[in-house]
Design an enzyme around this catalytic site. Sequence first.
Site, mmCIF file in Angstrom:
data_model
loop_
_atom_site.group_PDB
_atom_site.id
_atom_site.type_symbol
_atom_site.label_atom_id
_atom_site.label_comp_id
_atom_site.label_asym_id
_atom_site.label_seq_id
_atom_site.Cartn_x
_atom_site.Cartn_y
_atom_site.Cartn_z
ATOM 1 N N HIS A 124 42.023 80.129 16.394
ATOM 2 C CA HIS A 124 42.610 79.963 15.086
ATOM 3 C C HIS A 124 42.137 78.946 14.235
ATOM 4 O O HIS A 124 42.305 78.623 13.227
ATOM 5 C CB HIS A 124 44.269 79.752 15.326
ATOM 6 C CG HIS A 124 45.136 80.055 14.089
ATOM 7 N ND1 HIS A 124 44.673 80.357 12.842
ATOM 8 C CD2 HIS A 124 46.506 80.485 14.055
ATOM 9 C CE1 HIS A 124 45.504 80.613 12.066
ATOM 10 N NE2 HIS A 124 46.801 80.792 12.676
ATOM 11 N N ASP B 230 42.025 83.337 10.518
ATOM 12 C CA ASP B 230 43.205 83.368 10.322
ATOM 13 C C ASP B 230 44.083 84.723 10.683
ATOM 14 O O ASP B 230 43.237 85.562 10.810
ATOM 15 C CB ASP B 230 43.615 83.135 8.721
ATOM 16 C CG ASP B 230 43.059 81.595 8.563
ATOM 17 O OD1 ASP B 230 43.155 80.674 9.106
ATOM 18 O OD2 ASP B 230 42.655 81.557 7.090
#
Length: 411
Positions: free
Chosen positions: A381, A385
């Site tokens: 992450h 995204d």
Amino acid sequence: MDVKLHDIGEGMHEAEILYYFVKKGDFVKNDAPLVEVQTDKMTAELTAPAEGVIEEIKYDVGDVIEVGTTILTMRSEQKQSSKEPVLAGQAAGTETNQSSGPRNFNWELPSTRVKASPHTRRIAREQGIKIEDVKGTGKGGRILDEDIFAFMEAQSNPSPVKEEEEVKKQPPVERAGQQQTIPFRGRRKQIAKKMTQSLYTAPHVTHFDEVDMTEVLKLKDQLKKGTDRRPGVQVSVAAFFIKALQLSLKEFPIFNSKLDEEKGEILLESSYNIGLATGTDEGLIVPVLKNVENLSLIDIHKQMKDLTKKAVDNKLSGHDLRGGTFTISNVGPMGSTGATPILNYPETGLMAFHKTKKMPVVIDDEIVIRQMMNVTLTFDHRVADGSQSVAFTNRFIDYIENPYEMLIELI
């Protein structure tokens, strides 16, 4: 001369010493095996850089050493002086000649070597068990750690006949439970270290979705059957997965990248090298299928099959394990329906394919039976995204549900 642990795999920092083929005083030829080591990815033998005599072995079996560390030292001598006879022949119980050095030394390894990993062999040695006496239950008769422990159990417990005779003679006695231990070393320990590094370095997110496999399975069967003009060809479903992934990664290059925090940059890889998470008797290993962008479906199928076999047979080279940019885990054949895999750090993404099963699905307001499969995408992450992961997974699904689109891309 010093024999050092050199880098035999990408990202390697240390290795465990598994077994010495030599001892102090042995005379060895150039390229003769000296020591067997285990890295986080592979088992390898280090060989003699020249002909000579072993002077000193600096570490014990089981020690973990860093790259660049001297494991043992050798004395290289092309000709032996008559005043200094070679000791190798004496150490090995063979004839020696003061003017010409040792002779009649047998350099060959036993021709009938049993199938067992170095880790399993070490357990047998430590327990004083002759490994040739153990029956292997692994693939092709390979001896596993569990086989060693079962052999120990059988040796320590009386046979059923003797036990029955003892019961008749003596009153019942409650037996204490026996505990077994497995050494936490070798590949198992290296896997643990890498998984811990990955989990505590990259913030993991796993996206779940499902894929309609019906059309790609039909195409697979059509290719296998062939036509009157063309013989059938075998292409595994995993080969379709890999090609669909490569095409999807081309459109979403962020998932074919690696983050370099020190330089403050994300490297977008130019090649598509797909790691194949493979389970073996010694633990998980990830051989890499290189340059998928240049491979046909048939090429992918053949090379993937060869790499998997080499992994199971513990014959992977350093080249086979280097350069991965994205990893897949095909656990569907084992019955998996879902998982949250750990990334093959420092890669950004890993996709897992789960069990395919027939399910009722609503299409155009009608209930039909389709072949459905769960898929999971785990990603870093810090680099990507959630919205990107959904778009990337959707593109992969499009290719699998409409496999002829892949053929258009290959023109």
